[in-house]
Scaffold this motif. Structure first.
Motif, short mmCIF file in Angstrom:
data_model
loop_
_atom_site.label_atom_id
_atom_site.label_comp_id
_atom_site.label_asym_id
_atom_site.label_seq_id
_atom_site.Cartn_x
_atom_site.Cartn_y
_atom_site.Cartn_z
N HIS A 401 0.82 -1.22 0.00
CA HIS A 401 0.00 0.00 0.00
C HIS A 401 0.85 1.26 0.00
O HIS A 401 0.33 2.36 0.19
N PHE A 402 2.16 1.11 -0.22
CA PHE A 402 3.05 2.27 -0.26
C PHE A 402 3.40 2.60 -1.72
O PHE A 402 3.66 1.71 -2.52
N PHE A 558 8.19 6.94 7.69
CA PHE A 558 7.93 5.65 7.06
C PHE A 558 8.24 4.50 8.01
O PHE A 558 8.17 3.35 7.62
N GLN A 560 7.45 1.83 10.55
CA GLN A 560 6.19 1.12 10.74
C GLN A 560 5.59 1.31 12.13
O GLN A 560 4.38 1.37 12.29
N ASN A 591 4.03 11.87 -0.66
CA ASN A 591 3.18 10.68 -0.56
C ASN A 591 1.98 11.01 0.32
O ASN A 591 1.96 10.73 1.52
N HIS A 594 -0.08 8.08 2.36
CA HIS A 594 0.59 7.57 3.56
C HIS A 594 0.64 8.64 4.64
O HIS A 594 0.39 8.36 5.82
N THR A 597 -2.67 9.24 6.50
CA THR A 597 -2.96 8.18 7.47
C THR A 597 -2.12 8.34 8.73
O THR A 597 -2.64 8.31 9.86
#
Length: 728
Positions: A401-402, A558, A560, A591, A594, A597
């Motif tokens: 999903h990236f 980025f 996690q 981005n 991302h 979110t």
């Protein structure tokens, strides 16, 4: 696979075996009267002799085969089988010599001795095989084979003693002209029953050794057929007697095949399979030794051997292109190796498709590629090729999903211009690659001046690995003044590095190194935790609540577990979330999916979010409505020229106006002059920071001078307020 082939082969041979046997029996059954004495009555002794010789050869072969393999397979079962078939071989010899029509042997040949020798051998075979099935297999000493193989001689001598006794001990089994009597048939059917038991036992073990069991089952069926035929024939001239010998010979041959397969053929096939497996393993190991596991491209060992072989064939100009992947270390540190490996694999695929086949593309350790070009016409050719490689990287890489982007930094070293040695060519290309990121084109040809700069940078990166553990990093805090209240309500945490030998290292030098190497992840976590702890220390010391602003790097965004990590830090330090502000830069907003979110998740923690260096990025302003942003920080480059540059002044006015309409706070950085502050006060800016009030200072200095900083700030603000009042 071998097991499947074995099962398939057994099934195919089984069908052939059944068809042949049925056809043969049907032909014999329908024409038994027509085939009576077909070979001529005078020839049956010779025909029987030939059949028996073949049976003796097969049974003796089984015995000899087991004798020869017994030193290597010290199994009691193997020796028992060999001894059993040696006994049967001796009995078959005796049966042959005493058969009707044979020359004088001990006494005149009669059906009595010949039939009993056959019957004893037949019963011995069924009983012996059945007993061997139930014997527990174990390893025995080699010396025991002599003892076991001596038993057949004892048995055959006993048989001769019984059958050639002066007074017959055993009743006859044949009635001349009528065929087998009741006793003969009873013994024959007993042998059949025993072999049916053997077949049932064999079927239970079919899956363990399908081919061996299949051969044993076929052998049992042939023996049963021969037994049946031996119970219904009239005399030696009956075709059923001859057919019984055919099936008996076939049964012993199948037994021989089963033993041969289990003791020789199957171990040999397994050895061949093992050798093939080893050969494939060697080939695989050789391939792995010369290729990269992630991309399947040739590796450094392959490249070095190719250069040693091809580089010096001619003195024509050749080139090494070192290709570095921008941000790959940060992706690996934040998202994990799986994402990084997938991205490297996709990049390798694009590079391979973009390069001519004659160029050698290799994947070296530390996440960079090398291209070897064995014929270079001009440097323009290399520049054009490098630009093509960069062009194919412009499209984003979709990994789960990236949507990830990356650029290539390309360094070029020439043979023989830069070096004659393959090791130096690669090293020089890597030096140029590291320097390429400082250029606008991100393409750099090696120059001798690069070596010293790159060496120093690599040494600095190596030292940075130990900086945290050695407590060489520390934080300074720059106060932020609230223009509405005149109080210091917030500070910005700034990381510093005091090198034990080189002294103070500028953040502008070591932060890019940390981001490129992935060290920004542990450093960023340390900065966050240290800053939150410090706010609580100030609170414990009696200072009013202070909000701390901490910069987040692209690599961290980025990461996690970023949200979980920040939550853990807040819980560990017991800092209320409203006193933590996280700062991002506009370049991080590329981005959007991302970022939207992750920022909403951070906002849900209760922290505030600011955009640092606002106005210097290249992204769309649409993110201001999509992201949960609380604050904009005007970059110092706009503030410093606010009095002299009308464009910068207009940009500051625009940012302030836009923030007001979007209900965002504004922090102006780099305030160094009264005039700059005066303009921002008039423009209703919310907060400022800069050397005019305080440079970044250690936490203890800020604590000790907190009141003095307030007094100085109040004096400056009062003077500005008085000036504004006078001018009005």
């Amino acid at each position: 696979m071998w097991k499947f082939n074995e099962n398939f082969s057994s099934l195919r041979h089984g069908i052939q075996f059944i068809l042949f046997s049925m056809i043969f029996l049907i032909v014999i059954g329908l024409g038994s009267e027509k085939f009576y004495g077909i070979f001529g009555e005078n020839n049956y002794s010779a025909i029987h002799l030939m059949m028996e010789i073949l049976i003796i050869v097969v049974t003796m072969s089984i015995s000899i085969q087991t004798w020869l393999i017994s030193p290597y397979i010290l199994s009691n079962r193997v020796l028992y089988i060999g001894s059993l078939f040696l006994t049967i071989s001796f009995i078959e010899i005796a049966h042959t010599l005493t058969y009707k029509g044979m020359p004088f042997f001990i006494t005149e040949s009669t059906p009595y001795a010949a039939t009993w020798f056959y019957m004893l051998g037949r019963l011995l075979l069924s009983i012996g095989v059945l007993c061997i099935y139930f014997v527990k297999e174990k390893e025995i000493k080699l010396i025991y084979r002599w003892l076991i193989y001596s038993l057949p001689f004892v048995i055959i001598i006993s048989c001769f003693g019984i059958l050639y006794a002066p007074t017959p001990i055993l009743p006859p089994l044949m009635i001349e002209g009528e065929g087998p009597n009741l006793l003969k048939n009873t013994l024959q059917y007993t042998a059949i029953a025993l072999h049916l038991v053997i077949m049932v036992i064999s079927l239970k073990n079919f899956k363990k050794a399908p081919k061996i069991i299949f051969l044993l089952l076929c052998s049992s069926i042939y023996l049963i057929m021969s037994d049946y035929l031996y119970t219904i024939y009239k005399d030696v001239y009956d075709i059923k007697n001859f057919t019984g010998h055919i099936f008996e010979l076939g049964a012993f041959y199948l037994l021989f095949r089963a033993i041969y397969f289990s003791s020789i053929e199957r171990p040999f096939k397994q050895l061949v399979d093992t050798q093939e497996h080893l050969e494939k393993s060697r080939e695989k190991m050789h391939y792995m030794a010369y290729h990269n596991e992630i991309t399947n491209l040739p590796n450094e060992r392959f490249l070095m051997e190719s250069l040693k072989r091809d580089l010096y064939i001619s003195k024509s100009q050749k080139a090494i292109l070192a290709i570095g992947i921008e941000r790959i270390s940060a992706i690996k540190a934040s998202l994990g190796s799986t994402y990084a490996d997938q991205m490297i694999s996709l990049i390798a695929h694009r590079l391979k498709n973009a390069l001519p086949e004659k160029h050698l593309l290799c994947m070296l350790r530390e996440d960079y590629f090398v291209v070897y070009i064995d014929e270079v016409k001009s440097t323009h050719q290399l520049t054009h090729l490098s630009q093509q490689l960069q062009f194919v990287m412009e499209e984003s890489f979709q990994i789960q999903h990236f949507s990830l982007n990356s650029q290539l930094n390309i360094g070029i070293a020439l043979f023989p211009t830069n070096s004659y040695r393959e090791e130096e060519l690669i090293r020089f290309a890597l030096y140029a690659m590291h320097e390429a990121q400082k250029t606008s084109t991100r393409i750099r040809f090696y120059e001798s001046s690069i070596s010293n700069e790159t060496t120093q940078r690599l040494l600095l990166e190596n030292d940075l690995h130990d900086a945290l553990a050695n407590q060489e990093l520390f934080l300074e805090y720059q106060p932020q003044l609230d223009l509405h209240t005149g109080q210091i309500k917030s500070v910005e945490a700034l990381v510093r590095w005091q090198h034990p030998k080189k002294g103070w290292i500028s953040p502008g030098v070591f932060i890019p190194i940390a981001e490129e190497s992935g060290l920004i992840i542990p450093i960023g976590q340390w900065v966050l935790e240290t800053a939150c702890k410090q706010v609580k220390k100030w609170e414990a010391a009696g200072l009013p609540p202070i909000k701390v602003a901490v910069n987040l790097s692209l690599g961290q965004l980025f990461q996690q577990n970023l949200v979980e990590m920040i939550l853990n830090v807040l819980e560990k330090t017991q800092l209320e979330p409203q006193y933590l502000q996280l700062e991002i830069t506009e370049s991080m907003t590329i981005n959007i999916d991302h970022m939207t979110t992750i920022l909403h998740k951070l906002k849900a923690l209760g922290v505030t979010i600011a955009v640092d260096d606002f106005g210097t990025g290249y992204s769309s302003l649409s993110y201001l409505k999509d992201f949960p942003i609380d604050c904009l920080k005007i970059d110092r480059s706009f503030v410093q020229k606010i009095q002299s540059n009308s464009t910068d002044k207009a940009l500051v006015d625009m940012i302030l106006s836009m923030a007001k309409h979007l209900q965002l706070k504004v922090v102006a950085e780099g305030i160094e002059e009264i005039e700059q502050l005066s303009y921002l006060v008039e423009s209703k800016c919310d907060t400022v920071q800069g050397f005019l009030f305080s440079k970044p200072i250690p936490p203890n200095i800020l604590q000790e001078n907190y009141q003095r900083l307030h007094n100085d700030a109040k004096y400056i603000l009062d003077s500005i307020t008085d000036s504004i009042t006078v001018s009005e």
